[in-house]
Design a protein around this motif. Sequence first.
Motif, PDB file in Angstrom:
ATOM      1  N   GLY A 126       0.826  -1.210   0.000  1.00 42.54           N
ATOM      2  CA  GLY A 126       0.000   0.000   0.000  1.00 42.54           C
ATOM      3  C   GLY A 126       0.859   1.258   0.000  1.00 42.54           C
ATOM      4  O   GLY A 126       0.552   2.230  -0.664  1.00 42.54           O
ATOM      5  N   ASP A 127       1.921   1.218   0.753  1.00 39.21           N
ATOM      6  CA  ASP A 127       2.751   2.408   1.050  1.00 39.21           C
ATOM      7  C   ASP A 127       4.154   2.215   0.498  1.00 39.21           C
ATOM      8  O   ASP A 127       5.009   1.747   1.193  1.00 39.21           O
ATOM      9  CB  ASP A 127       2.750   2.585   2.579  1.00 39.21           C
ATOM     10  N   ASN A 128       4.476   2.545  -0.732  1.00 39.92           N
ATOM     11  CA  ASN A 128       3.617   3.261  -1.655  1.00 39.92           C
ATOM     12  C   ASN A 128       3.666   2.579  -3.011  1.00 39.92           C
ATOM     13  O   ASN A 128       3.168   3.079  -4.012  1.00 39.92           O
ATOM     14  CB  ASN A 128       4.096   4.717  -1.681  1.00 39.92           C
ATOM     15  N   LYS A 129       4.345   1.372  -3.038  1.00 42.97           N
ATOM     16  CA  LYS A 129       4.629   0.758  -4.337  1.00 42.97           C
ATOM     17  C   LYS A 129       3.362   0.405  -5.112  1.00 42.97           C
ATOM     18  O   LYS A 129       3.300   0.599  -6.328  1.00 42.97           O
ATOM     19  CB  LYS A 129       5.510  -0.477  -4.140  1.00 42.97           C
ATOM     20  N   GLY A 130       2.349  -0.123  -4.415  1.00 48.29           N
ATOM     21  CA  GLY A 130       1.110  -0.487  -5.100  1.00 48.29           C
ATOM     22  C   GLY A 130       0.438   0.735  -5.715  1.00 48.29           C
ATOM     23  O   GLY A 130      -0.111   0.683  -6.813  1.00 48.29           O
ATOM     24  N   GLN A 131       0.502   1.841  -4.987  1.00 45.64           N
ATOM     25  CA  GLN A 131      -0.182   3.062  -5.443  1.00 45.64           C
ATOM     26  C   GLN A 131       0.603   3.760  -6.553  1.00 45.64           C
ATOM     27  O   GLN A 131       0.020   4.212  -7.537  1.00 45.64           O
ATOM     28  CB  GLN A 131      -0.429   4.003  -4.260  1.00 45.64           C
ATOM     29  N   ILE A 132       1.926   3.814  -6.445  1.00 44.47           N
ATOM     30  CA  ILE A 132       2.699   4.489  -7.499  1.00 44.47           C
ATOM     31  C   ILE A 132       2.728   3.608  -8.761  1.00 44.47           C
ATOM     32  O   ILE A 132       2.680   4.120  -9.884  1.00 44.47           O
ATOM     33  CB  ILE A 132       4.130   4.901  -7.023  1.00 44.47           C
ATOM     34  N   MET A 133       2.722   2.281  -8.575  1.00 41.79           N
ATOM     35  CA  MET A 133       2.653   1.400  -9.757  1.00 41.79           C
ATOM     36  C   MET A 133       1.305   1.546 -10.470  1.00 41.79           C
ATOM     37  O   MET A 133       1.232   1.465 -11.694  1.00 41.79           O
ATOM     38  CB  MET A 133       2.901  -0.070  -9.355  1.00 41.79           C
ATOM     39  N   ALA A 134       0.240   1.768  -9.706  1.00 41.69           N
ATOM     40  CA  ALA A 134      -1.077   2.007 -10.329  1.00 41.69           C
ATOM     41  C   ALA A 134      -1.000   3.244 -11.224  1.00 41.69           C
ATOM     42  O   ALA A 134      -1.556   3.270 -12.328  1.00 41.69           O
ATOM     43  CB  ALA A 134      -2.153   2.172  -9.266  1.00 41.69           C
ATOM     44  N   GLN A 135      -0.272   4.256 -10.773  1.00 44.60           N
ATOM     45  CA  GLN A 135      -0.132   5.494 -11.557  1.00 44.60           C
ATOM     46  C   GLN A 135       0.682   5.238 -12.829  1.00 44.60           C
ATOM     47  O   GLN A 135       0.327   5.699 -13.917  1.00 44.60           O
ATOM     48  CB  GLN A 135       0.579   6.571 -10.736  1.00 44.60           C
ATOM     49  N   PRO A 153      -4.418   5.854   3.205  1.00 41.79           N
ATOM     50  CA  PRO A 153      -5.645   5.072   3.021  1.00 41.79           C
ATOM     51  C   PRO A 153      -6.860   5.925   2.659  1.00 41.79           C
ATOM     52  O   PRO A 153      -6.897   7.127   2.923  1.00 41.79           O
ATOM     53  CB  PRO A 153      -5.842   4.450   4.400  1.00 41.79           C
ATOM     54  N   MET A 154      -7.866   5.259   2.093  1.00 39.45           N
ATOM     55  CA  MET A 154      -9.151   5.899   1.782  1.00 39.45           C
ATOM     56  C   MET A 154      -9.927   6.120   3.085  1.00 39.45           C
ATOM     57  O   MET A 154      -9.453   5.768   4.164  1.00 39.45           O
ATOM     58  CB  MET A 154      -9.933   4.994   0.832  1.00 39.45           C
ATOM     59  N   LEU A 155     -11.125   6.662   2.991  1.00 37.57           N
ATOM     60  CA  LEU A 155     -11.931   6.900   4.195  1.00 37.57           C
ATOM     61  C   LEU A 155     -12.362   5.573   4.824  1.00 37.57           C
ATOM     62  O   LEU A 155     -12.374   4.529   4.167  1.00 37.57           O
ATOM     63  CB  LEU A 155     -13.158   7.748   3.865  1.00 37.57           C
ATOM     64  N   ALA A 156     -12.764   5.653   6.095  1.00 38.44           N
ATOM     65  CA  ALA A 156     -13.009   4.462   6.907  1.00 38.44           C
ATOM     66  C   ALA A 156     -13.904   3.414   6.247  1.00 38.44           C
ATOM     67  O   ALA A 156     -13.620   2.234   6.290  1.00 38.44           O
ATOM     68  CB  ALA A 156     -13.587   4.882   8.242  1.00 38.44           C
ATOM     69  N   TYR A 216      -5.462   5.358  -2.826  1.00 40.59           N
ATOM     70  CA  TYR A 216      -6.066   4.167  -3.431  1.00 40.59           C
ATOM     71  C   TYR A 216      -6.055   2.973  -2.463  1.00 40.59           C
ATOM     72  O   TYR A 216      -6.644   1.935  -2.741  1.00 40.59           O
ATOM     73  CB  TYR A 216      -5.293   3.748  -4.694  1.00 40.59           C
ATOM     74  N   ALA A 217      -5.331   3.089  -1.342  1.00 42.69           N
ATOM     75  CA  ALA A 217      -5.196   1.941  -0.439  1.00 42.69           C
ATOM     76  C   ALA A 217      -6.396   1.834   0.491  1.00 42.69           C
ATOM     77  O   ALA A 217      -7.019   2.837   0.857  1.00 42.69           O
ATOM     78  CB  ALA A 217      -3.913   2.058   0.375  1.00 42.69           C
ATOM     79  N   ASN A 218      -6.706   0.587   0.886  1.00 48.57           N
ATOM     80  CA  ASN A 218      -7.767   0.317   1.851  1.00 48.57           C
ATOM     81  C   ASN A 218      -7.356   0.873   3.213  1.00 48.57           C
ATOM     82  O   ASN A 218      -6.156   0.949   3.530  1.00 48.57           O
ATOM     83  CB  ASN A 218      -8.023  -1.195   1.949  1.00 48.57           C
ATOM     84  N   ILE A 219      -8.365   1.221   4.045  1.00 47.85           N
ATOM     85  CA  ILE A 219      -8.108   1.823   5.361  1.00 47.85           C
ATOM     86  C   ILE A 219      -7.255   0.905   6.241  1.00 47.85           C
ATOM     87  O   ILE A 219      -6.437   1.363   7.033  1.00 47.85           O
ATOM     88  CB  ILE A 219      -9.438   2.194   6.083  1.00 47.85           C
ATOM     89  N   ASP A 220      -7.421  -0.431   6.076  1.00 42.71           N
ATOM     90  CA  ASP A 220      -6.642  -1.372   6.905  1.00 42.71           C
ATOM     91  C   ASP A 220      -5.440  -1.911   6.135  1.00 42.71           C
ATOM     92  O   ASP A 220      -5.110  -3.080   6.203  1.00 42.71           O
ATOM     93  CB  ASP A 220      -7.550  -2.525   7.384  1.00 42.71           C
ATOM     94  N   GLU A 221      -4.750  -1.019   5.408  1.00 34.44           N
ATOM     95  CA  GLU A 221      -3.580  -1.432   4.620  1.00 34.44           C
ATOM     96  C   GLU A 221      -2.403  -1.861   5.510  1.00 34.44           C
ATOM     97  O   GLU A 221      -1.454  -2.460   5.026  1.00 34.44           O
ATOM     98  CB  GLU A 221      -3.132  -0.306   3.677  1.00 34.44           C
ATOM     99  N   ASN A 258       2.245  -7.519   7.929  1.00 35.11           N
ATOM    100  CA  ASN A 258       1.126  -7.897   7.057  1.00 35.11           C
ATOM    101  C   ASN A 258       0.509  -6.707   6.320  1.00 35.11           C
ATOM    102  O   ASN A 258      -0.710  -6.640   6.122  1.00 35.11           O
ATOM    103  CB  ASN A 258       0.051  -8.668   7.840  1.00 35.11           C
ATOM    104  N   GLU A 259       1.370  -5.797   5.884  1.00 37.48           N
ATOM    105  CA  GLU A 259       0.907  -4.696   5.035  1.00 37.48           C
ATOM    106  C   GLU A 259       0.236  -5.296   3.799  1.00 37.48           C
ATOM    107  O   GLU A 259       0.674  -6.315   3.274  1.00 37.48           O
ATOM    108  CB  GLU A 259       2.105  -3.822   4.601  1.00 37.48           C
ATOM    109  N   ASN A 260      -0.837  -4.658   3.360  1.00 36.83           N
ATOM    110  CA  ASN A 260      -1.576  -5.249   2.242  1.00 36.83           C
ATOM    111  C   ASN A 260      -2.301  -4.193   1.429  1.00 36.83           C
ATOM    112  O   ASN A 260      -2.526  -3.073   1.883  1.00 36.83           O
ATOM    113  CB  ASN A 260      -2.587  -6.268   2.778  1.00 36.83           C
ATOM    114  N   LEU A 261      -2.659  -4.613   0.214  1.00 34.08           N
ATOM    115  CA  LEU A 261      -3.473  -3.767  -0.660  1.00 34.08           C
ATOM    116  C   LEU A 261      -4.557  -4.655  -1.251  1.00 34.08           C
ATOM    117  O   LEU A 261      -4.257  -5.744  -1.769  1.00 34.08           O
ATOM    118  CB  LEU A 261      -2.607  -3.183  -1.787  1.00 34.08           C
TER     119      LEU A 261
END
Length: 453
Positions: free
Chosen positions: A114-123, A178-181, A411-416, A422-425
């Motif tokens: 989530g922080d931040n490879k998944g999000q920057i790769m999405a871009q 993360p996105m909103l709750a 773009y990441a889930n609130i519980d990333e 166990n970081e996750n996307l």
Amino acid sequence: MEFKRIIDENRETYMAELFEVLRQESISAEGRGIPECAELMAGKLKSAGIEDVEIIETEYNPVVCGEYHVSDDAKTMLIYGHYDVQPPDPLEEWVSPPFEPTIRDGRVYARGAGDNKGQIMAQILAVKTYIEAEGSLPINVKFVIEGEEETGSPNLPAFVEQHKEKLETDLVYTSDGPMLADGHPVVLLGVRGLLYVELTARGSQFDNHSGNKGNIARNPAWELMNLLSTMKDDNGRVLIEGFYDNVLPPTEKELELIDRLPFDLDDVSRNIGDDSIEFTKADYYRALCFEPTFNIAGFTSGYGGEGAKTIIPAEAKVKMDMRLVMDQDPDEIFERLRNHVEKHAPDVEVEKLGIMQPSRTSSELEFIEPIRRSAEKSFGREAFIQPSLGGSLPDAVWTKILGVPSVVVPYANIDEANHSPNENLVVEHFYKGIETTCRVISEIGELDQGYSI
Ligand SMILES: [Zn+2]
């Protein structure tokens, strides 16, 4: 939408590209795998169709830059992200190893997912998708992917200052956090700044017997507590002279945006772990977006172990962080704090441990609504606009040094579980993130026809 078809067709290859990046360690705090990851990111930009790619050295970790230039007349969007990650400790709490990405229950688990490879790769993959769909982009796109975000971006301000011309842009777009709750997308228009200090009070040269020296030796813990009690009143108002001088009140429009945000007090209580808190929605978001904090992060003095030990401590320390809002300047607030200490307890030492400037982009700008709409359509959930993040990011390098608007769309889930084991996307968030960036590029391209940013 042509790009939706391409995302669907490439689900596996895109995920494989993300896996490749997640497998590469890049722990800035330990200096592990940094040049290798920078190379890998540069390769990803090139394979997305961005020809002008450069790895630029800084005092510590290199910045990966890329540019896709369409025309001097087209609008330019700069995408910011980071390729470094937090250390994965404690390793034994990971269900699968942190640098072996694994999909379980619809989520990718890995450090940096989530922080931040998944999000920057999405871009990056959004640019690839768009070029494949349309043959080109409707706007100029620049990338700045740094390798020091997880250690506080110490070189980013100087880097941006030095490369102002190269980084010239109409707006900055970031996906981080993360996105909103309850899974709603959000467009964040700013961040709170930060001033972190440590105050030290010293008594004798060593701890003393509290009986044999009681009432004789000075106690620095009391001295520090007395000083702290002069800094805040019973209502939580900070008493340091001039602390609130430059605080900007929210605009009508910002208050309207707050009014539209979702709010559930039970959710807030659960997230905080305290069911005694009471807030209305307006007060909650005002306190989070528009008011500075004055927090004791840690107080250390004397004996804190098991049972009793009768000593007069030789030293007391307090660590404090202040989240600052527009237009407070962290250096100026530090000076005001120092003056306050000088007046009330001149022997107490004051040390500045870190600062970050607050940042805010006007909610009136034309491109904000199209970006909100892009996230809403892609995620299929109502998307909101929040005037500021409660936390801090180096967003002011864009709004203050480059002088351009900047938005953050997580773009990441609130519980990333970023920074935790166990970081996750959520897998779908990765693809929806790609779609969001494609839509944003398209919408900004549309604006280009008649509107100005
Ligand atoms: Zn982080």
